[in-house]
Motif scaffolding. Sequence first.
Motif, PDB file in Angstrom:
ATOM      1  N   LEU A  65       1.145  -1.271   0.125  1.00 49.02           N
ATOM      2  CA  LEU A  65       0.006   0.182   0.452  1.00 49.02           C
ATOM      3  C   LEU A  65       0.930   1.208   0.057  1.00 49.02           C
ATOM      4  N   SER A  66       1.925   1.684   0.559  1.00 47.84           N
ATOM      5  CA  SER A  66       3.037   2.365   0.469  1.00 47.84           C
ATOM      6  C   SER A  66       3.508   2.201  -0.535  1.00 47.84           C
ATOM      7  N   GLY A  67       3.653   2.007  -1.327  1.00 49.04           N
ATOM      8  CA  GLY A  67       4.676   1.782  -2.869  1.00 49.04           C
ATOM      9  C   GLY A  67       5.383   1.329  -2.878  1.00 49.04           C
ATOM     10  N   GLN A  68       6.008   0.317  -2.076  1.00 50.88           N
ATOM     11  CA  GLN A  68       7.247  -0.985  -2.452  1.00 50.88           C
ATOM     12  C   GLN A  68       6.757  -1.160  -3.626  1.00 50.88           C
ATOM     13  N   SER A  69       8.657  -1.661  -3.875  1.00 51.47           N
ATOM     14  CA  SER A  69       7.896  -2.476  -5.063  1.00 51.47           C
ATOM     15  C   SER A  69       8.393  -3.947  -4.996  1.00 51.47           C
ATOM     16  N   TRP A  70       7.366  -5.218  -5.180  1.00 53.62           N
ATOM     17  CA  TRP A  70       7.128  -6.256  -4.799  1.00 53.62           C
ATOM     18  C   TRP A  70       8.868  -7.108  -5.057  1.00 53.62           C
ATOM     19  N   PRO A  71       9.345  -7.980  -4.215  1.00 52.02           N
ATOM     20  CA  PRO A  71       9.179  -8.605  -2.657  1.00 52.02           C
ATOM     21  C   PRO A  71       8.236  -7.845  -2.032  1.00 52.02           C
ATOM     22  N   TRP A  72       7.219  -7.509  -1.204  1.00 52.77           N
ATOM     23  CA  TRP A  72       6.576  -6.325   0.557  1.00 52.77           C
ATOM     24  C   TRP A  72       6.640  -7.570   1.856  1.00 52.77           C
ATOM     25  N   THR A  73       7.661  -8.843   1.788  1.00 51.92           N
ATOM     26  CA  THR A  73       7.770  -9.976   2.302  1.00 51.92           C
ATOM     27  C   THR A  73       8.970 -10.334   2.204  1.00 51.92           C
ATOM     28  N   SER A  74       9.639 -10.267   2.761  1.00 53.76           N
ATOM     29  CA  SER A  74      11.308 -11.716   3.011  1.00 53.76           C
ATOM     30  C   SER A  74      10.529 -13.061   3.136  1.00 53.76           C
ATOM     31  N   ASP A  75       9.465 -13.329   3.599  1.00 50.25           N
ATOM     32  CA  ASP A  75       9.629 -14.643   4.114  1.00 50.25           C
ATOM     33  C   ASP A  75       8.680 -15.271   3.121  1.00 50.25           C
ATOM     34  N   PRO A  76       9.649 -16.793   2.797  1.00 48.11           N
ATOM     35  CA  PRO A  76       9.477 -17.267   1.102  1.00 48.11           C
ATOM     36  C   PRO A  76       7.746 -18.093   1.234  1.00 48.11           C
ATOM     37  N   ILE A  77       7.476 -18.355   1.854  1.00 46.47           N
ATOM     38  CA  ILE A  77       6.456 -18.500   1.866  1.00 46.47           C
ATOM     39  C   ILE A  77       4.796 -17.606   1.674  1.00 46.47           C
ATOM     40  N   LEU A  78       5.053 -16.793   2.041  1.00 47.28           N
ATOM     41  CA  LEU A  78       4.126 -15.219   1.361  1.00 47.28           C
ATOM     42  C   LEU A  78       4.747 -14.932   0.055  1.00 47.28           C
ATOM     43  N   ARG A  79       5.818 -14.640  -0.167  1.00 45.79           N
ATOM     44  CA  ARG A  79       6.003 -14.378  -1.517  1.00 45.79           C
ATOM     45  C   ARG A  79       5.716 -15.632  -2.437  1.00 45.79           C
ATOM     46  N   THR A  80       5.859 -17.119  -2.903  1.00 40.56           N
ATOM     47  CA  THR A  80       5.385 -18.059  -3.319  1.00 40.56           C
ATOM     48  C   THR A  80       3.410 -18.136  -3.424  1.00 40.56           C
ATOM     49  N   PHE A  81       3.136 -18.233  -2.464  1.00 41.93           N
ATOM     50  CA  PHE A  81       1.534 -18.853  -2.469  1.00 41.93           C
ATOM     51  C   PHE A  81       0.502 -17.458  -2.014  1.00 41.93           C
ATOM     52  N   LYS A  82      -0.668 -17.756  -2.546  1.00 39.97           N
ATOM     53  CA  LYS A  82      -1.061 -17.116  -2.384  1.00 39.97           C
ATOM     54  C   LYS A  82      -1.913 -17.313  -1.073  1.00 39.97           C
ATOM     55  N   PHE A  83      -2.197 -16.069  -0.760  1.00 38.09           N
ATOM     56  CA  PHE A  83      -2.972 -16.045   0.588  1.00 38.09           C
ATOM     57  C   PHE A  83      -4.158 -14.744   1.137  1.00 38.09           C
ATOM     58  N   CYS A  84      -4.940 -14.513   1.319  1.00 32.70           N
ATOM     59  CA  CYS A  84      -5.739 -13.955   1.920  1.00 32.70           C
ATOM     60  C   CYS A  84      -4.847 -13.058   2.561  1.00 32.70           C
ATOM     61  N   ASN A  85      -5.743 -11.733   3.205  1.00 30.42           N
ATOM     62  CA  ASN A  85      -5.188 -10.675   3.481  1.00 30.42           C
ATOM     63  C   ASN A  85      -5.811 -11.105   5.030  1.00 30.42           C
ATOM     64  N   VAL A  86      -5.050 -10.439   5.983  1.00 26.08           N
ATOM     65  CA  VAL A  86      -5.327 -10.568   7.810  1.00 26.08           C
ATOM     66  C   VAL A  86      -7.267  -9.901   7.599  1.00 26.08           C
ATOM     67  N   PHE A  87      -7.499  -9.363   7.842  1.00 27.89           N
ATOM     68  CA  PHE A  87      -8.777  -8.026   7.289  1.00 27.89           C
ATOM     69  C   PHE A  87      -9.570  -8.729   6.045  1.00 27.89           C
TER      70      PHE A  87
END
Length: 372
Positions: A39-61
């Motif tokens: 949301l802040s405009g950072q370029s992908w990837p938005w996380t260093s977690d390899p599982i979150l970077r690889t697979f699709k997960f719903c938002n927390v909210f």
Amino acid sequence: MSKSPNNFVRRSTPQQRSSVYELYWTFASRRQAAFENRLSGQSWPWTSDPILRTFKFCNVFRAADRVSQFMIRDVAYGDDPTTTALDRVFQIVAFRTFSNIETWRSLTAWLGGAPRLEHLRSGIFEQGLDHVKAFNGGLYTGAFILCANKAFGFDEKHRNHVALFKHMFLEHACAERVLQAPALEDIVALLQGFPLMGPFMAYQTAIDINYSDLVDFSENDYTQAGPGALRGLKKAFTDMGDYSPADTILWMVEQQEREFDRLGLAFDGLFGRPLHAIDCQGLFCELDKYCREAVPELTSARSRIKARYSGSAEDIVLFFPPKWRIASPAVMPGGSPLASGQATSANRPFGRPRGKPSENDRANRAIADLFA
């Protein structure tokens, strides 16, 4: 079930499975951080977690997910001037049944506006669905497992749903009864009483109705665990004691501030809005998915995460129910496609390599097998 666990005398509280219970909160913190980084405009990837970077997960909210955002902005708060409150209830129920943005866009374009009860009564609504199905090749999403029996005698699923809508809204005054409901639980019970509306689908639809300005109940008044959440609960806890799945979800709502602080995890909620029962319910479903990679020793009925993250080219103008009074004048930019092969056994951040479980892992597996 629907009331706070503090309203009951308990002999025992849920017994946490070490590390997996903590992973619930860790996942919530990391997944929300990825949302905020994007949301802040950072370029992908938005996380260093390899599982979150690889697979699709719903938002927390739940309300921040793409389909829910469309439902809130374009259906629950749509600007069609001919829509009445009764029409709006029908629109929300119909949209959630298909849960397909392209179906809704195509249908409203063909109708020249949002579907109304008069369209359902005249048969134009069904004609529109026929057209959209032929043009788009389908009507439904795979997000929900819908009851697909021929409850109204038709071979095609959408004709049974059209018959269901007529049964609900034209014959049994469903919209009027929703608007008169004294509690969220009563809306769930009302919807669940109709054919083809299973318990979890009724709950999800009631939450959608509650996003609108037609009713206004706390999302913590009632909750219900779906199939994925039940799998997640069985991974996070070895025993839930005297707590039902719904009680445990509400218990997690109460624990959130304490647990994020205890674990030193950053979590500011959704523009300051804390987790509610529908969000904690969804997090258990996502925990089940995450554990398939992070803690594969905990087996369940599902062994792999099916959907990989591929990004979305479409920007999302964030819009939340105005009654929540949260400021979010922002655009969620379209995401970048994910390069293949991000998560491997070498960079998996949690758990042991597959095929080499410890004694504790084997014990956990024996427990988990009972739940499969």
